[in-house]
Design a protein around this motif. Structure first.
Motif, short mmCIF file in Angstrom:
data_model
loop_
_atom_site.label_atom_id
_atom_site.label_comp_id
_atom_site.label_asym_id
_atom_site.label_seq_id
_atom_site.Cartn_x
_atom_site.Cartn_y
_atom_site.Cartn_z
N ILE A 9 5.40 4.16 2.65
CA ILE A 9 6.20 5.38 2.76
C ILE A 9 5.95 6.30 1.57
O ILE A 9 5.80 7.51 1.72
N MET A 10 5.85 5.72 0.36
CA MET A 10 5.53 6.55 -0.82
C MET A 10 4.16 7.21 -0.67
O MET A 10 3.99 8.38 -1.00
N ALA A 11 3.20 6.44 -0.18
CA ALA A 11 1.84 6.98 -0.04
C ALA A 11 1.81 8.09 1.01
O ALA A 11 1.23 9.15 0.81
N ALA A 12 2.50 7.86 2.13
CA ALA A 12 2.48 8.83 3.23
C ALA A 12 3.19 10.12 2.83
O ALA A 12 2.78 11.21 3.23
N THR A 13 4.25 10.02 2.05
CA THR A 13 5.02 11.21 1.69
C THR A 13 4.60 11.76 0.33
O THR A 13 5.13 12.79 -0.10
N ALA A 60 -4.62 2.99 -2.33
CA ALA A 60 -5.71 2.02 -2.47
C ALA A 60 -5.28 0.63 -2.03
O ALA A 60 -6.12 -0.21 -1.68
N ILE A 61 -3.98 0.38 -2.07
CA ILE A 61 -3.46 -0.95 -1.77
C ILE A 61 -3.25 -1.14 -0.27
O ILE A 61 -3.36 -2.23 0.27
N ILE A 62 -2.94 -0.05 0.40
CA ILE A 62 -2.44 -0.16 1.78
C ILE A 62 -3.59 -0.01 2.77
O ILE A 62 -4.34 0.97 2.71
N PRO A 63 -3.73 -0.96 3.68
CA PRO A 63 -4.80 -0.85 4.67
C PRO A 63 -4.65 0.45 5.48
O PRO A 63 -3.53 0.89 5.74
N ARG A 64 -5.78 1.01 5.86
CA ARG A 64 -5.80 2.28 6.57
C ARG A 64 -4.89 2.27 7.80
O ARG A 64 -4.14 3.21 8.05
N TYR A 65 -4.91 1.17 8.57
CA TYR A 65 -4.12 1.18 9.81
C TYR A 65 -2.62 1.14 9.52
O TYR A 65 -1.83 1.57 10.34
N VAL A 66 -2.24 0.62 8.33
CA VAL A 66 -0.82 0.68 7.98
C VAL A 66 -0.45 2.09 7.51
O VAL A 66 0.64 2.59 7.77
N ALA A 110 -5.32 -6.97 -5.21
CA ALA A 110 -6.62 -7.33 -5.77
C ALA A 110 -7.65 -6.24 -5.48
O ALA A 110 -8.62 -6.06 -6.23
N LYS A 111 -7.43 -5.45 -4.41
CA LYS A 111 -8.36 -4.34 -4.08
C LYS A 111 -8.40 -3.29 -5.17
O LYS A 111 -9.39 -2.55 -5.29
N LEU A 112 -7.32 -3.19 -5.95
CA LEU A 112 -7.28 -2.17 -7.01
C LEU A 112 -8.41 -2.35 -8.02
O LEU A 112 -8.91 -1.38 -8.58
N ALA A 113 -8.80 -3.61 -8.26
CA ALA A 113 -9.83 -3.88 -9.27
C ALA A 113 -11.19 -3.35 -8.82
O ALA A 113 -12.08 -3.10 -9.63
N ASP A 114 -11.36 -3.16 -7.50
CA ASP A 114 -12.66 -2.73 -6.97
C ASP A 114 -12.76 -1.22 -6.79
O ASP A 114 -13.80 -0.72 -6.39
N GLU A 115 -11.66 -0.51 -7.04
CA GLU A 115 -11.70 0.94 -6.82
C GLU A 115 -11.66 1.68 -8.14
O GLU A 115 -11.06 1.21 -9.11
#
Lengths: 156, 156
Positions: free
Chosen positions: A114-118, B55-61, B81-86
């Motif tokens: 929700i934070m990311a979307a808004t 960066a944390i949230i999958p695209r479909y979410v 853990a994805k944060l370390a790769d971005e």
């Protein structure tokens, strides 16, 4: 962990709080903005700190910032006195929207979504926010959420 | 008091900092966002914390936040853990602009005018910001500026 546990007290004002009270609260808690709630503690708007500054600055300086240089510190004191005469209601942006409100049972990843979307650095938390009379029980900042989500660093 | 004296250290990252480093800095200092500087410490952009969450949230979410509920806390660890790769560069909003930059000699009211006009909760401070190679010497937040401008309260 759910939103209810992640929520912390976050300073709020109402539309009829004085701008001076709002400015003091923002300065004391070192915040970029405050949440404005109604008499039943339902979140109505976010008051950005930059909007509070508009109350201090004469209109002709807002229109031409170059004129600001003619003010010295004594004048600044007089301008701040104007804050006591203004209400938060007078300073809310015309295009104001309530902060995002998440359910007290929301998961950390739901809150992040929700934070990311808004694109909001803060969400208010309420029990069953679809109810129009649900009061705010606290708020979660992006820093608070990341503190919970991040794995402990190796030096911890 | 001028911008030079009001400026304080403010956490910065560069475009090639890891997103994990940026997230830790933001969480540690409890900030809504970070200033991104280039190799010569010139402010390039603001990285909002909400953008780090993307960066944390999958695209479909991101596309359907209702799907976030299927994640439990174990999954959240894996997502972080994805944060370390971005890199920070990958997370900057496309419509990014540098933060407002004020001259080190700007007065408090000049700084207030610029914050109000740009609706920004923070300004970077540089010696002679019209020079394209002027490094940032610090930053001023709206809370820091109000702390300086407000008259002492009667209870102080």
């Amino acid at each position: 962990m759910r939103a209810r546990q992640l929520a912390t007290d976050y300073p709020t004002v109402t539309a009829d709080s004085s701008a001076l009270e709002a400015a003091r609260l923002l300065a004391e808690h070192r915040l970029p903005g405050l949440i404005v709630v109604d008499a039943d503690r339902r979140p109505m708007a976010v008051l950005p700190g930059s909007q509070l500054l508009r109350a201090i600055i004469p209109r002709y300086v807002q229109d031409d910032p170059a004129l600001a240089r003619v003010y010295d510190e004594t004048h600044a004191d007089q301008l701040c006195a104007k804050l006591a005469d203004e209400l938060v209601a007078d300073l809310l942006p015309k295009d104001r929207t309530p902060p995002p409100i998440v359910d007290a049972n929301a998961t950390a990843i739901e809150i992040a979504s929700i934070m990311a979307a808004t694109r909001s650095p803060i969400v208010a938390v309420a029990d069953d926010p679809r109810r129009t009379d649900a009061p705010m029980i606290g708020a979660i900042t992006v820093a608070g959420l990341l503190t919970h989500l991040l794995p402990p660093s190796r030096s911890d």
